[in-house]
Design a protein around this motif. Structure first.
Motif, mmCIF file in Angstrom:
data_model
loop_
_atom_site.group_PDB
_atom_site.id
_atom_site.type_symbol
_atom_site.label_atom_id
_atom_site.label_comp_id
_atom_site.label_asym_id
_atom_site.label_seq_id
_atom_site.Cartn_x
_atom_site.Cartn_y
_atom_site.Cartn_z
ATOM 1 N N VAL A 44 0.842 -1.201 0.000
ATOM 2 C CA VAL A 44 0.000 0.000 0.000
ATOM 3 C C VAL A 44 0.876 1.249 0.000
ATOM 4 O O VAL A 44 2.025 1.222 0.434
ATOM 5 C CB VAL A 44 -0.982 0.049 1.196
ATOM 6 C CG1 VAL A 44 -1.925 -1.128 1.187
ATOM 7 C CG2 VAL A 44 -0.263 0.141 2.512
ATOM 8 N N MET A 55 -9.240 5.795 -4.290
ATOM 9 C CA MET A 55 -8.461 5.071 -3.290
ATOM 10 C C MET A 55 -9.251 3.880 -2.756
ATOM 11 O O MET A 55 -8.712 2.775 -2.599
ATOM 12 C CB MET A 55 -8.061 5.987 -2.129
ATOM 13 C CG MET A 55 -7.205 5.276 -1.091
ATOM 14 S SD MET A 55 -6.905 6.255 0.399
ATOM 15 C CE MET A 55 -6.040 7.659 -0.266
ATOM 16 N N GLN A 86 -2.762 5.388 1.209
ATOM 17 C CA GLN A 86 -3.623 4.250 1.505
ATOM 18 C C GLN A 86 -3.443 3.795 2.949
ATOM 19 O O GLN A 86 -4.419 3.427 3.604
ATOM 20 C CB GLN A 86 -3.345 3.106 0.532
ATOM 21 C CG GLN A 86 -3.782 3.402 -0.883
ATOM 22 C CD GLN A 86 -3.299 2.378 -1.886
ATOM 23 O OE1 GLN A 86 -2.401 1.584 -1.612
ATOM 24 N NE2 GLN A 86 -3.877 2.404 -3.078
ATOM 25 N N LEU A 92 -8.176 -0.043 -2.751
ATOM 26 C CA LEU A 92 -8.094 -0.830 -1.519
ATOM 27 C C LEU A 92 -9.059 -2.006 -1.551
ATOM 28 O O LEU A 92 -8.764 -3.073 -1.010
ATOM 29 C CB LEU A 92 -8.360 0.061 -0.298
ATOM 30 C CG LEU A 92 -7.252 1.061 0.027
ATOM 31 C CD1 LEU A 92 -7.718 2.027 1.109
ATOM 32 C CD2 LEU A 92 -5.977 0.347 0.435
#
Length: 131
Positions: free
Chosen positions: A21, A57, A25, A61
């Motif tokens: 990440v 984002m 993030q 994720l």
């Protein structure tokens, strides 16, 4: 200033290498660790980013299976965001990396200098969030 950019790039690289990440993030994972199930709007405000940046984002994720977005049961237009078990593990690993990085940075300063800088930074953040 160049050394600050280098240190930030080192943190970005360490996070990507060990957790997959980015720094941004990781910030979202940290926020969700404290506010799991919050509205996507709350995440937007908490990270002080615009809605489109948070949406992108969240998509990334979710692809990494670190979060799950679900419709809000009380408002069908709103979305709630939850950490997955993998997201909790990633947040924990990120926190370990960030703490080690911060300890390296703080090693060059006295406790009094760190306290003064922290106070200045908090005041600055407060001024920008009050606007």
């Amino acid at each position: 200033a160049a050394s600050d950019v280098y240190k930030r790039q080192r943190l970005d690289k360490a996070l990507m290498d060990h957790t997959g990440v980015t720094t941004a993030q990781a910030g979202a994972l940290f926020f969700l660790a404290q506010h799991d199930g919050c509205l996507l709007l709350d995440l937007t405000r908490g990270l002080m980013l615009d809605k489109s940046a948070i949406t992108r984002m969240a998509e990334r994720l979710e692809k990494k299976k670190l979060i799950e977005r679900r419709p809000c049961p009380r408002d069908g237009r709103a979305v709630r965001v939850f950490l997955t078990p993998a997201g909790r593990r990633a947040a924990s690993r990120c926190l370990t990396i960030v703490k080690a990085h911060n300890d390296t940075i703080k090693a060059d300063y006295s406790p009094a200098e760190i306290k003064t800088f922290s106070r200045i930074l908090q005041t600055t953040i407060q001024r920008f969030t009050e606007e």
